[in-house]
Design a protein around this motif. Structure first.
Motif, PDB file in Angstrom:
ATOM      1  N   GLY A 127     -17.704  -3.948   2.851  1.00 47.31           N
ATOM      2  CA  GLY A 127     -17.039  -2.857   2.386  1.00 47.31           C
ATOM      3  C   GLY A 127     -15.699  -3.329   1.881  1.00 47.31           C
ATOM      4  N   THR A 128     -14.907  -2.147   1.855  1.00 51.17           N
ATOM      5  CA  THR A 128     -13.609  -1.954   1.341  1.00 51.17           C
ATOM      6  C   THR A 128     -12.486  -1.612   2.740  1.00 51.17           C
ATOM      7  OG1 THR A 128     -14.174  -1.560  -0.843  1.00 51.17           O
ATOM      8  CG2 THR A 128     -12.069  -0.847  -0.355  1.00 51.17           C
ATOM      9  N   ALA A 129     -11.446  -2.439   2.478  1.00 47.89           N
ATOM     10  CA  ALA A 129     -10.383  -2.070   3.536  1.00 47.89           C
ATOM     11  C   ALA A 129      -9.186  -1.505   3.037  1.00 47.89           C
ATOM     12  CB  ALA A 129      -9.992  -3.202   4.588  1.00 47.89           C
ATOM     13  N   PHE A 130      -8.337  -0.641   3.756  1.00 49.57           N
ATOM     14  CA  PHE A 130      -7.227  -0.316   3.316  1.00 49.57           C
ATOM     15  C   PHE A 130      -6.122  -1.377   3.469  1.00 49.57           C
ATOM     16  CE2 PHE A 130      -2.961   1.685   4.685  1.00 49.57           C
ATOM     17  CZ  PHE A 130      -2.548   2.064   3.449  1.00 49.57           C
ATOM     18  N   ALA A 131      -5.293  -1.489   2.500  1.00 50.49           N
ATOM     19  CA  ALA A 131      -4.251  -2.754   2.485  1.00 50.49           C
ATOM     20  C   ALA A 131      -2.713  -2.114   2.342  1.00 50.49           C
ATOM     21  CB  ALA A 131      -4.772  -3.812   1.401  1.00 50.49           C
ATOM     22  N   TYR A 132      -1.807  -2.664   3.219  1.00 47.80           N
ATOM     23  CA  TYR A 132      -0.813  -2.641   2.931  1.00 47.80           C
ATOM     24  C   TYR A 132       0.115  -3.787   3.192  1.00 47.80           C
ATOM     25  CZ  TYR A 132      -0.350  -1.624   8.040  1.00 47.80           C
ATOM     26  OH  TYR A 132      -0.531  -1.820   9.487  1.00 47.80           O
ATOM     27  N   ALA A 133       1.217  -3.943   2.495  1.00 50.74           N
ATOM     28  CA  ALA A 133       1.933  -5.181   2.497  1.00 50.74           C
ATOM     29  C   ALA A 133       3.562  -4.993   2.202  1.00 50.74           C
ATOM     30  CB  ALA A 133       1.384  -6.362   1.481  1.00 50.74           C
ATOM     31  N   PRO A 134       4.392  -5.241   3.166  1.00 48.66           N
ATOM     32  CA  PRO A 134       5.920  -5.345   2.754  1.00 48.66           C
ATOM     33  C   PRO A 134       6.219  -6.626   2.475  1.00 48.66           C
ATOM     34  CG  PRO A 134       5.510  -5.008   4.936  1.00 48.66           C
ATOM     35  CD  PRO A 134       4.078  -5.001   4.436  1.00 48.66           C
ATOM     36  N   SER A 135       7.288  -7.016   1.761  1.00 49.63           N
ATOM     37  CA  SER A 135       7.537  -8.248   1.285  1.00 49.63           C
ATOM     38  C   SER A 135       9.218  -8.394   1.123  1.00 49.63           C
ATOM     39  CB  SER A 135       6.776  -9.015   0.116  1.00 49.63           C
ATOM     40  OG  SER A 135       6.837  -8.134  -0.981  1.00 49.63           O
ATOM     41  N   LEU A 136       9.570  -9.761   1.066  1.00 51.19           N
ATOM     42  CA  LEU A 136      10.678 -10.147   0.613  1.00 51.19           C
ATOM     43  C   LEU A 136      10.575 -11.414  -0.442  1.00 51.19           C
ATOM     44  CD1 LEU A 136      12.638 -10.234   4.037  1.00 51.19           C
ATOM     45  CD2 LEU A 136      12.927  -8.456   2.142  1.00 51.19           C
ATOM     46  N   GLY A 137      11.580 -11.452  -1.244  1.00 44.24           N
ATOM     47  CA  GLY A 137      11.486 -12.802  -2.042  1.00 44.24           C
ATOM     48  C   GLY A 137      12.522 -12.765  -2.927  1.00 44.24           C
ATOM     49  N   ALA A 138      12.337 -14.028  -3.769  1.00 39.22           N
ATOM     50  CA  ALA A 138      13.395 -14.248  -4.778  1.00 39.22           C
ATOM     51  C   ALA A 138      12.648 -14.686  -6.179  1.00 39.22           C
ATOM     52  CB  ALA A 138      14.365 -15.352  -4.378  1.00 39.22           C
ATOM     53  N   SER A 139      13.534 -14.001  -7.282  1.00 36.37           N
ATOM     54  CA  SER A 139      12.977 -14.408  -8.712  1.00 36.37           C
ATOM     55  C   SER A 139      14.286 -14.850  -9.499  1.00 36.37           C
ATOM     56  CB  SER A 139      12.574 -13.036  -9.256  1.00 36.37           C
ATOM     57  OG  SER A 139      12.152 -13.305 -10.406  1.00 36.37           O
TER      58      SER A 139
END
Length: 176
Positions: A127-139
């Motif tokens: 099946g399919t799952a609900f996904a959530y993702a907070p993140s931090l980064g540098a560019s």
């Protein structure tokens, strides 16, 4: 937790070593390598690897909306992999995460982001799952219209319970 703290330290170090140019919100497409380290009980014998594409579109001076898609393989490792193989079981499972969200650039090269979406299993019946993702980064800029992006996120997939992982993404981005 050590992996998460080490990842944050690496992001900070990359940002400090980065070119002093302000990256900010610009229209760009990035292609990246993904690595994940599952958290929680019984996750020490798992590793996630894959790749992704991410599109960013500016809506304000320091804010982009994002859309991303990719492929992640959740693989068993170590003794668990050997035991499952011995009984003829499957040692890896594929997922196609599709997410949308926002990315806010603060302090020039650094950003905070959040995405919501779905993780679609490639195995029948998962099946399919609900996904959530907070993140931090540098560019930071490599050339006129290209940059290197490093992000750390804590992603959770929910379907009949939940599973989470600390994800790392190293990507090459080019302006559009």
């Amino acid at each position: 937790m050590k992996k998460l703290l080490l990842s944050f330290a690496l992001v900070a170090g990359l940002g400090l070593a980065a070119n002093a140019q302000t990256e900010g919100a610009v229209r760009k497409l990035s292609i990246g390598a993904e690595f994940g380290f599952p958290t929680g009980e019984g996750s020490e014998d798992n590793m996630i690897v894959g790749g992704s594409l991410q599109y960013e579109h500016p809506v304000a001076k320091s804010f982009n909306i994002t859309g991303s898609a990719g492929y992640l393989s959740n693989m068993l490792t170590g003794d668990t992999k050997d035991a499952v193989k011995a009984f003829g079981g499957k040692t890896s499972y594929g997922f196609i995460p599709v997410k949308a969200g926002g990315k806010y650039y603060f302090g020039g090269n650094f950003y905070g982001a959040a995405e919501l979406g779905a993780a679609i299993a490639t195995e029948e019946g998962m099946g399919t799952a609900f996904a959530y993702a907070p993140s931090l980064g540098a560019s930071f800029s490599l050339a006129d219209k290209s940059s290197l992006d490093f992000g750390v996120r804590y992603e959770t997939w929910s379907k009949d319970g939940s599973s989470s992982f600390v994800g790392l993404r190293l990507a090459y981005a080019f302006g559009l």
